[in-house]
Design an enzyme around this catalytic site. Structure first.
Site, short mmCIF file in Angstrom:
data_model
loop_
_atom_site.label_atom_id
_atom_site.label_comp_id
_atom_site.label_asym_id
_atom_site.label_seq_id
_atom_site.Cartn_x
_atom_site.Cartn_y
_atom_site.Cartn_z
N ASP A 18 4.01 53.65 -10.36
CA ASP A 18 3.29 52.46 -9.91
C ASP A 18 4.06 51.20 -10.27
O ASP A 18 4.68 51.12 -11.34
CB ASP A 18 1.90 52.43 -10.58
CG ASP A 18 0.98 51.42 -9.95
OD1 ASP A 18 1.21 51.01 -8.79
OD2 ASP A 18 0.01 51.01 -10.62
N GLY A 21 5.91 47.25 -5.81
CA GLY A 21 5.64 46.00 -5.12
C GLY A 21 5.60 44.82 -6.07
O GLY A 21 6.15 43.75 -5.77
N ARG A 22 4.97 45.00 -7.23
CA ARG A 22 4.89 43.90 -8.20
C ARG A 22 6.27 43.57 -8.77
O ARG A 22 6.57 42.41 -9.05
CB ARG A 22 3.92 44.28 -9.33
CG ARG A 22 2.47 43.98 -9.01
CD ARG A 22 1.53 44.61 -10.02
NE ARG A 22 1.38 46.05 -9.79
CZ ARG A 22 0.77 46.86 -10.62
NH1 ARG A 22 0.29 46.39 -11.76
NH2 ARG A 22 0.65 48.14 -10.34
N SER A 64 -2.54 60.06 0.08
CA SER A 64 -3.21 60.14 1.38
C SER A 64 -3.87 58.81 1.73
O SER A 64 -4.21 58.57 2.89
CB SER A 64 -4.24 61.27 1.39
OG SER A 64 -5.10 61.20 0.27
N GLU A 65 -4.05 57.93 0.73
CA GLU A 65 -4.63 56.61 0.99
C GLU A 65 -3.56 55.57 1.33
O GLU A 65 -3.88 54.48 1.82
CB GLU A 65 -5.41 56.13 -0.24
CG GLU A 65 -6.71 56.88 -0.50
CD GLU A 65 -6.49 58.21 -1.21
OE1 GLU A 65 -5.46 58.36 -1.89
OE2 GLU A 65 -7.35 59.11 -1.07
N ASN A 66 -2.30 55.89 1.08
CA ASN A 66 -1.23 54.90 1.32
C ASN A 66 -1.01 54.60 2.79
O ASN A 66 -0.34 53.61 3.12
CB ASN A 66 0.08 55.37 0.70
CG ASN A 66 0.13 55.23 -0.81
OD1 ASN A 66 0.90 55.91 -1.49
ND2 ASN A 66 -0.71 54.36 -1.36
N ARG A 192 -5.66 54.34 -14.76
CA ARG A 192 -6.53 55.20 -13.96
C ARG A 192 -5.68 56.27 -13.29
O ARG A 192 -4.47 56.11 -13.16
CB ARG A 192 -7.32 54.40 -12.92
CG ARG A 192 -6.44 53.56 -11.98
CD ARG A 192 -7.28 52.76 -11.01
NE ARG A 192 -6.44 51.93 -10.16
CZ ARG A 192 -6.04 50.70 -10.46
NH1 ARG A 192 -6.41 50.15 -11.61
NH2 ARG A 192 -5.28 50.01 -9.63
N SER A 194 -6.21 57.46 -10.10
CA SER A 194 -6.04 57.18 -8.67
C SER A 194 -5.96 58.45 -7.83
O SER A 194 -5.04 58.60 -7.01
CB SER A 194 -4.81 56.29 -8.45
OG SER A 194 -4.99 55.03 -9.05
#
Length: 247
Positions: A18, A21-22, A64-66, A192, A194
């Site tokens: 994770d 992007g940040r 699967s949410e990406n 978390r 996720s």
């Protein structure tokens, strides 16, 4: 550099990668540059895991949410996956790495699925570290698909309901044949899971580190392993304290 000689290195480490992007945003760069830098960290992490004696390394590459992310970012991520496999597969194969892919394959793009299958087939007989790539993966989706298969077996008379045991469920999941993770690491400071390895992670040790994924160095990985080595894993019972990985 810490000395990695302890036998307390976990057999299976899973990582939620994770913060790409940040990492890019903090440097005024496009998010895609964070993903590209993250691929370099993947290479270094596989190398470190091999060197310290980890037998299974699972990386949460694409959930699967990406798919809900902007189309341009998804397209770039697919391109990076293809580039990684095409460029790194030969090296991984030469280094005796075995590749497994978990996740739903039913709706993958036609240019992606053959590459994933090729990676698995090319390295199937390798005996070194197993690199598990969680791609188009979500734990609830995985459990749903497994329950559907078991329900079909019951409906068609191949299985009795009382034969559905935790062991049977585990054998029906995408991770069949892979030991549950001893340690799950998440980078970027988020705390978390996720939707990652919810069944398999029932007794995993969890370590959350502040480093964004592109900054997750060998030293940060070793530090997480040392923290794991100091944990007492009781599995509902009692256990003797373990020793640290390094000095």
């Amino acid at each position: 550099m810490q000395n990695l000689t302890s036998t307390t290195v976990p057999e299976h480490v899973a990582i939620i990668m994770d913060g790409n992007g940040r990492w890019a945003n903090a440097r005024g760069l496009p998010r895609t540059m964070g993903h590209r830098k993250g691929v370099e960290t993947v290479r270094d992490t596989v190398r470190t895991a091999t060197e310290v004696g980890v037998r299974y390394l699972t990386l949460f590459a694409f959930s699967s949410e990406n798919w809900s992310r902007p189309a341009a970012e998804v397209s770039d991520l697919m391109g990076l996956l293809k580039t990684f496999i095409r460029r790194d597969l030969a090296d991984l194969h030469r280094e005796n790495v075995r590749i497994r892919v978990i996740g739903d394959r039913s709706n993958l793009r036609g240019d992606i699925l053959p590459l994933l299958v090729e990676a698995e087939e090319t390295t199937r007989a390798n005996t070194g570290i197993t690199l598990v790539i969680a791609f188009n993966y979500g734990a609830r989706d995985e459990l749903t698909r497994a329950m559907q298969r078991l329900a079909t077996d019951v409906a068609e008379g191949r299985l009795r309901p009382e034969e559905i045991t935790p062991e049977r469920i585990s054998a029906t999941l995408d991770t069949s044949g892979i030991p549950d993770p001893d340690l799950i690491i998440r980078t970027s400071g988020e705390e978390r899971l996720s939707n990652f390895l919810l069944w398999q992670g029932a007794y995993s040790e969890l370590i959350f580190v502040p480093e964004l994924w592109p900054d997750f160095s060998r030293e940060a990985f070793v530090a997480a392993l040392n923290k794991y080595a100091c944990r007492e894993r009781r599995f509902g019972g009692l256990a003797e304290p373990t020793l640290a990985v390094g000095s």
